[in-house]
Design a protein around this motif. Structure first.
Motif, mmCIF file in Angstrom:
data_model
loop_
_atom_site.group_PDB
_atom_site.id
_atom_site.type_symbol
_atom_site.label_atom_id
_atom_site.label_comp_id
_atom_site.label_asym_id
_atom_site.label_seq_id
_atom_site.Cartn_x
_atom_site.Cartn_y
_atom_site.Cartn_z
ATOM 1 N N ILE A 322 0.816 -1.212 0.000
ATOM 2 C CA ILE A 322 0.000 0.000 0.000
ATOM 3 C C ILE A 322 0.849 1.261 0.000
ATOM 4 N N GLY A 323 2.189 1.092 0.129
ATOM 5 C CA GLY A 323 3.082 2.240 0.073
ATOM 6 C C GLY A 323 3.492 2.807 1.413
ATOM 7 N N ILE A 324 3.364 2.014 2.474
ATOM 8 C CA ILE A 324 3.794 2.437 3.808
ATOM 9 C C ILE A 324 5.150 1.811 4.100
ATOM 10 N N GLU A 325 6.114 2.628 4.481
ATOM 11 C CA GLU A 325 7.432 2.111 4.829
ATOM 12 C C GLU A 325 7.336 1.235 6.079
ATOM 13 N N VAL A 326 8.024 0.099 6.060
ATOM 14 C CA VAL A 326 7.944 -0.862 7.167
ATOM 15 C C VAL A 326 9.288 -0.978 7.871
ATOM 16 N N ARG A 327 9.259 -0.786 9.175
ATOM 17 C CA ARG A 327 10.436 -0.974 10.018
ATOM 18 C C ARG A 327 10.103 -2.055 11.041
ATOM 19 N N ILE A 328 11.052 -2.915 11.327
ATOM 20 C CA ILE A 328 10.781 -4.007 12.259
ATOM 21 C C ILE A 328 11.786 -4.001 13.402
ATOM 22 N N TYR A 329 11.302 -4.383 14.575
ATOM 23 C CA TYR A 329 12.146 -4.550 15.763
ATOM 24 C C TYR A 329 12.454 -6.031 15.930
ATOM 25 N N MET A 330 13.732 -6.347 16.109
ATOM 26 C CA MET A 330 14.133 -7.729 16.332
ATOM 27 C C MET A 330 15.146 -7.781 17.471
ATOM 28 N N VAL A 331 15.162 -8.907 18.186
ATOM 29 C CA VAL A 331 15.988 -9.073 19.374
ATOM 30 C C VAL A 331 16.823 -10.343 19.234
ATOM 31 N N ILE A 332 18.085 -10.256 19.596
ATOM 32 C CA ILE A 332 18.963 -11.423 19.620
ATOM 33 C C ILE A 332 19.263 -11.786 21.078
ATOM 34 N N GLY A 333 19.207 -13.092 21.380
ATOM 35 C CA GLY A 333 19.490 -13.564 22.729
ATOM 36 C C GLY A 333 18.275 -14.003 23.505
ATOM 37 N N LEU A 334 17.117 -14.090 22.845
ATOM 38 C CA LEU A 334 15.886 -14.488 23.526
ATOM 39 C C LEU A 334 15.935 -15.956 23.949
ATOM 40 N N PRO A 335 15.207 -16.317 24.993
ATOM 41 C CA PRO A 335 15.126 -17.734 25.384
ATOM 42 C C PRO A 335 14.596 -18.579 24.237
ATOM 43 N N GLY A 336 15.227 -19.708 23.999
ATOM 44 C CA GLY A 336 14.742 -20.633 22.979
ATOM 45 C C GLY A 336 15.310 -20.450 21.599
ATOM 46 N N GLU A 337 16.180 -19.462 21.400
ATOM 47 C CA GLU A 337 16.816 -19.298 20.096
ATOM 48 C C GLU A 337 17.623 -20.538 19.733
ATOM 49 N N GLN A 338 17.581 -20.905 18.461
ATOM 50 C CA GLN A 338 18.382 -22.028 17.990
ATOM 51 C C GLN A 338 19.785 -21.566 17.591
ATOM 52 N N GLU A 339 20.672 -22.540 17.437
ATOM 53 C CA GLU A 339 22.058 -22.248 17.069
ATOM 54 C C GLU A 339 22.161 -21.494 15.745
ATOM 55 N N ASP A 340 21.216 -21.727 14.840
ATOM 56 C CA ASP A 340 21.277 -21.092 13.522
ATOM 57 C C ASP A 340 20.421 -19.829 13.456
ATOM 58 N N ILE A 341 20.307 -19.100 14.573
ATOM 59 C CA ILE A 341 19.437 -17.920 14.602
ATOM 60 C C ILE A 341 19.895 -16.849 13.619
ATOM 61 N N VAL A 342 21.194 -16.751 13.348
ATOM 62 C CA VAL A 342 21.671 -15.771 12.370
ATOM 63 C C VAL A 342 21.109 -16.106 10.995
ATOM 64 N N GLU A 343 21.202 -17.392 10.612
ATOM 65 C CA GLU A 343 20.677 -17.809 9.317
ATOM 66 C C GLU A 343 19.163 -17.630 9.247
ATOM 67 N N GLN A 344 18.464 -17.972 10.331
ATOM 68 C CA GLN A 344 17.007 -17.799 10.356
ATOM 69 C C GLN A 344 16.623 -16.325 10.203
ATOM 70 N N THR A 345 17.325 -15.482 10.937
ATOM 71 C CA THR A 345 17.006 -14.055 10.916
ATOM 72 C C THR A 345 17.273 -13.453 9.545
ATOM 73 N N TRP A 346 18.421 -13.805 8.975
ATOM 74 C CA TRP A 346 18.762 -13.227 7.675
ATOM 75 C C TRP A 346 17.829 -13.731 6.581
ATOM 76 N N ALA A 347 17.428 -14.974 6.656
ATOM 77 C CA ALA A 347 16.470 -15.499 5.682
ATOM 78 C C ALA A 347 15.136 -14.771 5.793
#
Length: 441
Positions: A322-347
């Motif tokens: 619709i033409g609205i700029e989107v910004r997202i908040y993300m956190v690293i280090g949360l309980p339950g993160e998997q070892e491949d969280i970098v790959e998951q996040t970047w994907a």
């Protein structure tokens, strides 16, 4: 006449403490002015931009000093109170805010009185009691106040140059918005959700879930800002900028739209439909921020975020379409993160293509479920140094970030990730975001 000064701390841990506005201070001072009139002399004592060791020279004598205490400001505010007690020993000191609510016994060692929960009725009673020499230690609001019964917060307690400023509406792909005279607003109070990393759910003993100003009052406040300060853009700081109920959301957005203002805000990823995205755009919305938090569904479930990644992807798509700029908040280090969280996040970032990503390290705040029950989240140690409860990337140049907690080796969801690896993941993602132009503006 009773002299009352509301002290605003330096907040020197922020890159630019002037980007925000002291909404609690505006609200409480407006309420006191409306109720007591010429019986009180009110001032907002703004310590932003002032070195802590020189703060005392910028605080004039008052009969009563007020404080809204956040954890990161607690140590500074204690030092201010101690200095003022030496200089003006007859003055009274009254504190409210989340830290004072969570740590009442500790705070009463510093302050004469505490306001717990919604403050409008309580501060009126406390000031009345001071006038009658009957100040109590604690004032608790018995039930949540109706925020529509009070006037909108007036801004005249600060200079116009502080209230109306440029640079708040900066967009990534469109030029000129950074030149709009802008300010921040809050049209609601509270949150109905139970996220484990947030203190709001733990404070519901003193306040109800969520309340919005009536649409006509929203319109009136915006028109006041336009008339008094020539405001052209507003940044909505509400936790949930668009009401969750469809009929209320439509009325809210239409009220904003009738003012012709340009605005940005934030909302739940499950609070947007194609209909509301279109209406938000028509009402002047240019940017929407979303609390995605993690690309790991397991981590989202553990912290009780109650969102699904697939729904998040749909919302980002709807807003961008619709033409609205989107910004997202993300956190690293949360309980339950998997070892491949970098790959998951970047994907996730590559698939959804947000315009900006605000990435932070997980920190544990007092009053949250994680703070109150760390074992449930696999945490064996939490740092109670209040000056280290938030991490700001690039705040101090070449940094070495540190976590404010440590996981057990074995947690309820399995083997944990060591602190060194969490920090490494965080810095790697920050580097990727910077290289791709997705870091914060």
């Amino acid at each position: 006449m009773l002299s009352i000064g509301f002290v605003l701390p330096s907040s020197d841990y922020l890159h630019d403490p002037f980007r925000g506005d002291p909404h609690t201070h505006f609200q409480i001072l407006t309420v006191l002015e409306s109720h007591f009139g010429d019986k009180v002399n009110l001032s907002l004592i703004d310590l932003r931009g002032i070195k802590r060791e020189f703060a005392i020279y910028h605080i004039h004598e008052c009969d009563v000093y007020l404080y809204s205490v956040y954890t990161l400001d607690y140590n500074e505010q204690v030092s201010v109170v101690n200095a003022l007690r030496d200089r003006y020993p007859k003055a009274k000191h009254i504190a409210g805010g989340p830290h004072a609510t969570v740590f009442q016994v500790e705070c009463l060692k510093t302050f004469d009185s505490l306001i717990v929960g919604d403050g409008e009725n309580s501060i009126i009673q406390a000031i009345t009691d001071i006038m009658n020499l009957k100040l109590k230690n604690i004032y608790k609001q018995g039930s949540s106040v109706d925020i529509n019964l009070y006037p909108y917060p007036r801004r005249g307690y600060l200079p116009e140059s502080v209230v109306a400023r440029r640079g708040l509406m900066t967009l990534k792909h469109k030029k000129g918005y950074d030149r709009l005279l802008s300010t921040t607003v809050i049209f609601s109070r509270g949150c109905p959700y139970q996220c484990s990393f947030c203190a709001m759910p733990q404070l519901k003993e003193y306040t109800s879930a969520i309340r919005y100003r009536l649409p006509e009052l929203v319109k009136t406040e915006i028109e006041y800002l336009q008339g008094e300060y020539n405001i052209e853009g507003i940044n909505l700081l509400d936790e949930i900028g668009i009401p969750l109920a469809r009929d209320k959301a439509i009325a809210h957005l239409e009220a904003i739209g009738r003012t012709g203002i340009v605005w940005r805000g934030q909302c739940r990823v499950d609070g947007i439909t194609p209909e509301l995205a279109k209406l938000a755009k028509e009402s002047g919305c240019v940017t929407m921020s979303l609390g995605v938090e993690s690309a790991s569904q397991r981590a989202l479930d553990i912290i009780n975020k109650r969102i699904q990644l697939e729904r998040t992807k749909e919302t980002i798509y709807q807003l961008k379409q619709i033409g609205i700029e989107v910004r997202i908040y993300m956190v690293i280090g949360l309980p339950g993160e998997q070892e491949d969280i970098v790959e998951q996040t970047w994907a996730f970032v590559k698939e959804t293509t947000p315009d900006l990503v605000y990435l932070s390290l997980f920190t544990i705040r007092p009053g949250t479920e994680v703070f109150n029950n760390p074992k449930k989240f696999g945490i064996k140690q939490v740092n109670s140094d209040w000056s280290k409860t938030m991490h700001m990337y690039s705040r101090y140049g070449n940094e070495t970030p540190a976590l404010t907690f440590e996981y057990d080796e074995h947690t309820p969801w399995g083997k944990s990730i060591r602190n060194e690896k969490i920090i490494s993941n965080y810095l790697e993602l920050q580097s990727k975001l910077k290289e791709c132009g997705l870091g914060s503006l």
